[in-house]
Write a protein that holds these residues in place. Structure first.
Motif, PDB file in Angstrom:
ATOM      1  N   ASP A   1       0.853  -1.186   0.000  1.00 31.63           N
ATOM      2  CA  ASP A   1       0.000   0.000   0.000  1.00 31.63           C
ATOM      3  C   ASP A   1       0.890   1.237   0.000  1.00 31.63           C
ATOM      4  N   GLN A   2       0.965   1.878  -1.150  1.00 30.22           N
ATOM      5  CA  GLN A   2       1.834   3.033  -1.299  1.00 30.22           C
ATOM      6  C   GLN A   2       1.081   4.271  -0.832  1.00 30.22           C
ATOM      7  N   GLN A   3       1.425   4.770   0.340  1.00 34.39           N
ATOM      8  CA  GLN A   3       0.703   5.892   0.914  1.00 34.39           C
ATOM      9  C   GLN A   3       1.158   7.232   0.347  1.00 34.39           C
ATOM     10  N   VAL A   4       2.334   7.250  -0.239  1.00 41.72           N
ATOM     11  CA  VAL A   4       2.851   8.469  -0.857  1.00 41.72           C
ATOM     12  C   VAL A   4       3.226   8.112  -2.289  1.00 41.72           C
ATOM     13  N   LYS A   5       2.644   8.819  -3.220  1.00 38.48           N
ATOM     14  CA  LYS A   5       2.831   8.458  -4.630  1.00 38.48           C
ATOM     15  C   LYS A   5       3.348   9.621  -5.446  1.00 38.48           C
ATOM     16  N   GLN A   6       4.263   9.307  -6.310  1.00 36.15           N
ATOM     17  CA  GLN A   6       4.728  10.270  -7.298  1.00 36.15           C
ATOM     18  C   GLN A   6       4.438   9.635  -8.654  1.00 36.15           C
ATOM     19  N   ASN A   7       3.402  10.109  -9.300  1.00 31.87           N
ATOM     20  CA  ASN A   7       2.893   9.422 -10.484  1.00 31.87           C
ATOM     21  C   ASN A   7       3.751   9.599 -11.726  1.00 31.87           C
ATOM     22  N   SER A   8       4.628  10.580 -11.702  1.00 31.66           N
ATOM     23  CA  SER A   8       5.508  10.766 -12.860  1.00 31.66           C
ATOM     24  C   SER A   8       6.869  10.194 -12.535  1.00 31.66           C
ATOM     25  N   PRO A   9       7.230   9.077 -13.138  1.00 31.40           N
ATOM     26  CA  PRO A   9       8.542   8.496 -12.841  1.00 31.40           C
ATOM     27  C   PRO A   9       9.694   9.324 -13.401  1.00 31.40           C
ATOM     28  N   SER A  10       9.405  10.124 -14.418  1.00 34.48           N
ATOM     29  CA  SER A  10      10.483  10.930 -14.980  1.00 34.48           C
ATOM     30  C   SER A  10       9.935  12.239 -15.526  1.00 34.48           C
ATOM     31  N   LEU A  11      10.845  13.211 -15.614  1.00 35.80           N
ATOM     32  CA  LEU A  11      10.472  14.541 -16.100  1.00 35.80           C
ATOM     33  C   LEU A  11      11.696  15.159 -16.755  1.00 35.80           C
ATOM     34  N   SER A  12      11.498  15.736 -17.927  1.00 32.78           N
ATOM     35  CA  SER A  12      12.594  16.406 -18.616  1.00 32.78           C
ATOM     36  C   SER A  12      12.232  17.868 -18.813  1.00 32.78           C
ATOM     37  N   VAL A  13      13.136  18.748 -18.403  1.00 39.56           N
ATOM     38  CA  VAL A  13      12.882  20.186 -18.454  1.00 39.56           C
ATOM     39  C   VAL A  13      14.109  20.878 -19.032  1.00 39.56           C
ATOM     40  N   GLN A  14      13.855  21.923 -19.774  1.00 34.41           N
ATOM     41  CA  GLN A  14      14.962  22.676 -20.348  1.00 34.41           C
ATOM     42  C   GLN A  14      15.557  23.609 -19.279  1.00 34.41           C
ATOM     43  N   GLU A  15      16.862  23.782 -19.364  1.00 35.18           N
ATOM     44  CA  GLU A  15      17.547  24.681 -18.442  1.00 35.18           C
ATOM     45  C   GLU A  15      16.894  26.064 -18.455  1.00 35.18           C
ATOM     46  N   GLY A  16      16.701  26.628 -17.267  1.00 32.10           N
ATOM     47  CA  GLY A  16      16.109  27.949 -17.160  1.00 32.10           C
ATOM     48  C   GLY A  16      14.600  27.942 -16.981  1.00 32.10           C
ATOM     49  N   ARG A  17      13.978  26.817 -17.336  1.00 27.48           N
ATOM     50  CA  ARG A  17      12.520  26.721 -17.205  1.00 27.48           C
ATOM     51  C   ARG A  17      12.162  26.233 -15.814  1.00 27.48           C
ATOM     52  N   ILE A  18      10.870  26.174 -15.548  1.00 28.36           N
ATOM     53  CA  ILE A  18      10.394  25.705 -14.262  1.00 28.36           C
ATOM     54  C   ILE A  18      10.212  24.182 -14.274  1.00 28.36           C
ATOM     55  N   SER A  19      10.648  23.542 -13.206  1.00 28.61           N
ATOM     56  CA  SER A  19      10.392  22.110 -13.007  1.00 28.61           C
ATOM     57  C   SER A  19       9.322  21.994 -11.938  1.00 28.61           C
ATOM     58  N   ILE A  20       8.304  21.208 -12.221  1.00 28.00           N
ATOM     59  CA  ILE A  20       7.242  20.980 -11.247  1.00 28.00           C
ATOM     60  C   ILE A  20       7.133  19.479 -11.000  1.00 28.00           C
ATOM     61  N   LEU A  21       7.397  19.095  -9.774  1.00 26.58           N
ATOM     62  CA  LEU A  21       7.317  17.686  -9.388  1.00 26.58           C
ATOM     63  C   LEU A  21       6.139  17.525  -8.438  1.00 26.58           C
ATOM     64  N   ASN A  22       5.338  16.524  -8.692  1.00 27.80           N
ATOM     65  CA  ASN A  22       4.103  16.341  -7.936  1.00 27.80           C
ATOM     66  C   ASN A  22       4.144  15.120  -7.027  1.00 27.80           C
ATOM     67  N   CYS A  23       3.337  15.199  -5.986  1.00 27.42           N
ATOM     68  CA  CYS A  23       3.298  14.126  -5.002  1.00 27.42           C
ATOM     69  C   CYS A  23       1.889  14.073  -4.404  1.00 27.42           C
ATOM     70  N   ASP A  24       1.345  12.896  -4.296  1.00 22.26           N
ATOM     71  CA  ASP A  24       0.028  12.714  -3.687  1.00 22.26           C
ATOM     72  C   ASP A  24       0.140  11.747  -2.509  1.00 22.26           C
ATOM     73  N   TYR A  25      -0.690  11.947  -1.514  1.00 18.34           N
ATOM     74  CA  TYR A  25      -0.656  11.053  -0.368  1.00 18.34           C
ATOM     75  C   TYR A  25      -2.074  10.666   0.016  1.00 18.34           C
ATOM     76  N   THR A  26      -2.172   9.559   0.716  1.00 21.76           N
ATOM     77  CA  THR A  26      -3.504   9.057   1.074  1.00 21.76           C
ATOM     78  C   THR A  26      -3.770   9.110   2.580  1.00 21.76           C
ATOM     79  N   ASN A  27      -2.705   9.129   3.365  1.00 26.15           N
ATOM     80  CA  ASN A  27      -2.860   9.056   4.815  1.00 26.15           C
ATOM     81  C   ASN A  27      -3.111  10.456   5.390  1.00 26.15           C
ATOM     82  N   SER A  28      -4.279  10.673   5.924  1.00 30.50           N
ATOM     83  CA  SER A  28      -4.630  11.991   6.463  1.00 30.50           C
ATOM     84  C   SER A  28      -3.895  12.303   7.771  1.00 30.50           C
ATOM     85  N   MET A  29      -3.182  11.319   8.309  1.00 27.85           N
ATOM     86  CA  MET A  29      -2.413  11.539   9.530  1.00 27.85           C
ATOM     87  C   MET A  29      -1.069  12.221   9.252  1.00 27.85           C
TER      88      MET A  29
END
Lengths: 117, 113
Positions: B1-29
């Protein structure tokens, strides 16, 4: 900054043998240390919490008789993988939490790559 | 049971641009969240954290946003630099369990020239 070392950095052993991995906090005292394992392209999974002077607390599904943890001093915790099998091959990482640290002050060691033949 | 998930295994961004990494969780504690950066064969290094009482925390080029109602957090890196190329893990700590981290699955960020 705080430094945590692990020894060895990599080890290859035969199936059935035992392997000891050391985790040391070099410039601070750590009442609590944590042991994680990471399989390729997967997350770090907490195995156990090691507390100086008391028994380790193991996470569900982790065999305490197979993964022996000893936290003999405020700067040293050891993980012994007993009767290692190929499925125990993994990357083992420890972290140390300073005795007077804040919640984000958990410092990780460089990891130990274990390969069981 | 993966309580913390990062749905994008990889991300490619050009230098100087913004990188946005996402994370979702299920445990309200979970009430404290951290981002770590990891290079191969090395331990994770702490980047930035946020308490559940906040919705934003900024440290230089790194900003973490927390949306408690959506159980979602994100790490923004602006501007992205080639040295940012690494695997990024989000992690969460439940209330009352100091420093007991639950890690996400990681996102490999590659910043290209």
């Amino acid at each position: 900054g705080a430094v945590v070392s692990q020894h060895p950095s990599w080890v290859i052993c035969k199936s059935g043998t035992s392997v000891k991995i050391e985790c040391r906090s070099l410039d601070f005292q750590a009442t609590t240390m944590f042991w994680y394992r990471q399989f390729p392209k997967q997350s770090l999974m907490l195995m156990a919490t090691s507390n100086e002077g008391s028994k380790a607390t193991y996470e569900q599904g982790v065999e305490k008789d197979k993964f022996l943890i000893n936290h003999a001093s405020l700067t040293l915790s050891t993980l012994t993988v007993t009767s290692a099998h190929p499925e125990d091959s993994s990357f083992y990482i420890c972290s140390a939490y300073p005795t007077s640290g804040r919640v984000n002050e958990q410092f990780f060691g460089p990891g130990t790559r274990l390969t069981v033949l | 049971d993966q309580q913390v998930k990062q749905n994008s295994p990889s991300l490619s961004v050009q230098e100087g641009r913004i990188s946005i990494l996402n994370c979702d969780y299920t445990n309200s504690m979970f009430d404290y969240f951290l981002w770590y950066k990891k290079y191969p064969a090395e331990g994770p290094t702490f980047l930035i954290s946020i308490s559940s009482i906040k919705d934003k925390n900024e440290d230089g080029r790194f900003t973490v946003f927390l949306n408690k109602s959506a159980k979602h957090l994100s790490l923004h890196i602006v501007p992205s630099q080639p040295g940012d190329s690494a695997v990024y893990f989000c992690a969460a700590i439940p209330a009352g369990t100091a420093s007991k981290l639950t890690f996400g699955t990681g996102t490999r960020l590659q910043v290209t020239l």
